[in-house]
Structures are given as C-alpha cells and as structure tokens.
Design a protein around this motif. Structure first.
Motif, PDB file in Angstrom:
ATOM      1  N   GLN A  56      -1.025  -4.066  13.408  1.00  0.00           N
ATOM      2  CA  GLN A  56      -0.402  -2.942  12.477  1.00  0.00           C
ATOM      3  C   GLN A  56       0.104  -1.773  13.683  1.00  0.00           C
ATOM      4  OE1 GLN A  56      -0.723  -1.682   8.664  1.00  0.00           O
ATOM      5  NE2 GLN A  56       1.127  -0.682   9.897  1.00  0.00           N
TER       6      GLN A  56
ATOM      7  N   LEU B  36       4.551   0.432   9.960  1.00  0.00           N
ATOM      8  CA  LEU B  36       4.583   1.725   9.244  1.00  0.00           C
ATOM      9  C   LEU B  36       5.404   2.856   9.746  1.00  0.00           C
ATOM     10  CD1 LEU B  36       1.257   2.014   7.500  1.00  0.00           C
ATOM     11  CD2 LEU B  36       3.476   1.380   6.263  1.00  0.00           C
TER      12      LEU B  36
ATOM     13  N   HIS C 150      -4.670   3.616   5.990  1.00  0.00           N
ATOM     14  CA  HIS C 150      -4.184   2.173   6.290  1.00  0.00           C
ATOM     15  C   HIS C 150      -5.266   1.641   7.316  1.00  0.00           C
ATOM     16  CE1 HIS C 150      -0.281   2.726   4.476  1.00  0.00           C
ATOM     17  NE2 HIS C 150      -0.498   4.174   4.947  1.00  0.00           N
TER      18      HIS C 150
END
Length: 252
Positions: free
Chosen positions: A69, A116, A139
């Motif tokens: 991520q 993101l 997150h």
C-alpha cells in the motif's frame, strides 16, 4: 522553528563510503522486515520519496509477492516556487505520473500495488498533522508493516509524515519503521545525529541498484531546476549519488 539543515552540497559521498558506523551496521532482509502474511505500507511525503528512500526495499517486496500500500501524502507541487517552466498546475499532474513510471521501472506489478493520494498541501503537512494521522490510521491493519520518512529527517514534511505515521501505527498495533532520506545530506557519518543503535542495512544487488537508478531518473521535474529564475534542481547529481549506495538503511 529549527533551522533548515538542507543547505549547500551537504556531506560528501566519500565520507559516507568510508563511514565506520555504516560499515558495521547489521544486515536485515526484506523478508525479515515484512514477514509472510503482512502488507507493507509505504508513506511518502512527496512523489519520489518512496523510490529515494526505499526503491530497493520495494523491489524486494515485489520479488517476495508481498502486497504493498503506497500513500502519497502530497503531490509535491511546491518543489519549484515561482517557476513558469514547472508551475504548480503542471507539477500536480506530472509528479504523480513520474512516480507511476518509477514504480514501473522498479518492476512493481500494478495488481500488487494499492496507491492512495492523500491530497495534503506540499510543505504544509505539519499544520494538519493530526488529520494526517487519522487518515493513515483509517487505512492500516494490525498486521501491516509501516515505513515512513524519519521523524528527524530535516525536511518539515518528512518529519511531520514520520510523526503522524508513528501515531497511526501505534494506534492500530502495526509495526513501524523509519527511512532516512535527507539525513544523508546533513548528518555526520561518524557523529551521533543518526540513531545508529536502531539502524539496519538492507543490502542491494548491482541489478537492484541499477533499477533504482533508472527509477530515480523518471523524476524529470526533480532532476531539473529552472535556470530562468536561478532555481537549482531538487535532486542534483551529488544528492542522487548519496541515495544510490549498495544498501538502504531503515531505523527499526
């Protein structure tokens, strides 16, 4: 407000290459940092910090098949103040595109990467630090391993991102590690400014180092200044070379 330590050409590369402190650091593998079943969360203050700080680590994660991520806190649009060649509107678009190309050059598979863009203002992250910590926390999972810029890295955004990431990781029970980026510019290779007791070295193969170099060169905006207004490059050659030693350092 403390003085900005990122001035001049900084610590010469040869002093880092002959540093006894660096030479004696214990090695750590990517698999040890991010065990099987864990996700790596890379939190970059600006598009390029993820490659400058851990381009080798990212390659290792891709090889191991670990999920990643990436959180880009800002779009890096304040890198060329007053420039007509690199105005804010252009940087808002191009800097994330440069990151996408750099990640491709590192060999990160698009299907294994979540990305993101948090949309915080470049150079103003500290003013919304609590908000950023809350954003990051939303997150994260307890099984994540979080990597962010060092809380004492010398750049206001890097330090704010480090602090906010540490708070968020602690809140959910995730592991948290820090990456020096600008510290290589101002710190002393034999001094006590760096937390040597927490430092570990991730060795990079010659192939991994070559891919990291290729990825850094995707950041055209950062490699160029604006001669018309006397603005130097953010990443001149002497900065790039300091970030291309055959290892990366993580503070555990």
């Amino acid at each position: 407000m403390k003085p900005n330590p990122i001035v001049g050409q900084g610590t010469p590369l040869h002093r880092w290459q002959t540093s006894t402190q660096l030479a004696q650091l214990a090695h750590v593998s990517v698999a040890q940092l991010v065990p099987e079943g864990c996700r790596a969360v890379i939190i970059a203050p600006h598009p390029d910090d993820e490659v400058l700080g851990c381009g080798g680590l990212l390659q290792g994660l891709a090889t191991l098949g670990r999920p990643v991520q990436l959180i880009s806190v800002t779009d890096g649009s304040a890198s060329h103040p007053g420039s007509r060649r690199w105005p804010v509107a252009r940087l808002n678009v191009e800097r994330p595109q440069e990151s996408a190309e750099a990640l491709h050059r590192l060999g990160l598979p698009p299907h294994g990467l979540q990305w993101l863009r948090a949309g915080f203002a470049d150079s103003q992250v500290a003013a919304r630090e609590d908000e950023l910590a809350a954003f990051i926390r939303r997150h994260l999972k307890p099984t994540d391993v979080v990597f962010a810029t060092w809380r004492e890295d010398g750049h206001c955004d890097h330090e704010a991102v480090g602090r906010a990431s540490a708070v968020a990781a602690q809140a959910v029970g995730a592991r948290f590690y820090e990456l020096p980026v600008w510290a290589w510019h101002w710190a002393s290779p034999e001094g006590s400014q760096l937390p040597w007791h927490r430092a570990r070295k991730i060795p990079l193969s010659s192939a991994a180092l070559a891919r990291k170099r290729h990825a850094i060169h995707a950041f055209a905006s950062q490699l160029e200044g604006d001669p018309q207004i006397g603005l130097p490059a953010v990443l001149p050659p002497y900065v790039v070379e300091r970030l291309l030693q055959p290892f990366e350092v993580v503070f555990v």
